[in-house]
Design a protein around this motif. Sequence first.
Motif, PDB file in Angstrom:
ATOM      1  N   ILE A 120      -0.429  -4.778   6.725  1.00 40.53           N
ATOM      2  CA  ILE A 120      -0.130  -4.008   5.526  1.00 40.53           C
ATOM      3  C   ILE A 120       0.626  -2.759   5.953  1.00 40.53           C
ATOM      4  CG2 ILE A 120      -1.069  -2.676   3.608  1.00 40.53           C
ATOM      5  CD1 ILE A 120      -3.446  -4.588   3.603  1.00 40.53           C
ATOM      6  N   ALA A 121       1.806  -2.561   5.372  1.00 42.70           N
ATOM      7  CA  ALA A 121       2.615  -1.380   5.682  1.00 42.70           C
ATOM      8  C   ALA A 121       2.477  -0.374   4.549  1.00 42.70           C
ATOM      9  CB  ALA A 121       4.078  -1.770   5.854  1.00 42.70           C
ATOM     10  N   THR A 122       2.261   0.862   4.903  1.00 43.96           N
ATOM     11  CA  THR A 122       2.208   1.940   3.927  1.00 43.96           C
ATOM     12  C   THR A 122       3.355   2.881   4.244  1.00 43.96           C
ATOM     13  OG1 THR A 122      -0.190   1.753   3.781  1.00 43.96           O
ATOM     14  CG2 THR A 122       0.799   3.781   2.941  1.00 43.96           C
ATOM     15  N   PHE A 123       4.111   3.270   3.222  1.00 43.61           N
ATOM     16  CA  PHE A 123       5.301   4.088   3.447  1.00 43.61           C
ATOM     17  C   PHE A 123       5.636   4.848   2.181  1.00 43.61           C
ATOM     18  CE2 PHE A 123       6.406  -0.084   1.991  1.00 43.61           C
ATOM     19  CZ  PHE A 123       7.309   0.152   0.972  1.00 43.61           C
ATOM     20  N   ASP A 124       6.494   5.826   2.313  1.00 44.85           N
ATOM     21  CA  ASP A 124       6.991   6.607   1.186  1.00 44.85           C
ATOM     22  C   ASP A 124       8.311   5.974   0.745  1.00 44.85           C
ATOM     23  OD1 ASP A 124       8.173   8.423  -0.531  1.00 44.85           O
ATOM     24  OD2 ASP A 124       7.749  10.175   0.715  1.00 44.85           O
ATOM     25  N   PRO A 125       8.370   5.370  -0.435  1.00 44.09           N
ATOM     26  CA  PRO A 125       9.592   4.688  -0.858  1.00 44.09           C
ATOM     27  C   PRO A 125      10.787   5.617  -1.041  1.00 44.09           C
ATOM     28  CG  PRO A 125       8.023   4.763  -2.654  1.00 44.09           C
ATOM     29  CD  PRO A 125       7.321   5.281  -1.437  1.00 44.09           C
ATOM     30  N   SER A 126      10.547   6.914  -1.207  1.00 41.68           N
ATOM     31  CA  SER A 126      11.676   7.836  -1.373  1.00 41.68           C
ATOM     32  C   SER A 126      12.372   8.126  -0.046  1.00 41.68           C
ATOM     33  CB  SER A 126      11.219   9.139  -2.038  1.00 41.68           C
ATOM     34  OG  SER A 126      10.317   9.826  -1.198  1.00 41.68           O
TER      35      SER A 126
END
Length: 167
Positions: free
Chosen positions: A6-12
């Motif tokens: 599972i990857a967590t990231f800031d889409p901006s």
Amino acid sequence: MDAGTIATFDPSTDSDSFRGALGTFVTGVTVVTTDSPEGPVAIVANSFASVSLDPPLVLWSPAKSSKRFEHFAGSRRFAVHVLAADQRDICAAIIKSKTAIKDVPTHLSHCGMPIIEGALATFECSLEATHDAGDHVIVVGRVTKTHHRGGEPLVFHAGNYGEFTAT
């Protein structure tokens, strides 16, 4: 990325990962057509959705950066075609050229709109509203006529075209 990660990231700040996450959603493939001073024009869009049954409304969202945007941004009428699984060649041709619709089997609707023959569904629309939405515009159309038939749809998932088979 494997199925368990599972990857967590800031889409901006990570648009590539955001695009990948969006690509996990399977969509149908549509071609939107309109008439223009240059003749019939078409664009492939997977950003299609129903909005309302009463009144009958649908939406799609062209990118402002598209070279075809100007043809659709000012169009007062258009047709959205849900492609069948065996119409991948039509999709490929239209992606390459905005005027490829002239080489696709079509007929003109009662109001002069190019209608793709063999599509699973066609929604003939008049422009109801547009809404600015970042790098896209949401185009809402009032459906004035619909055609549909049975068959398997062309689908798009994770950057690839495929087919849906009912079980």
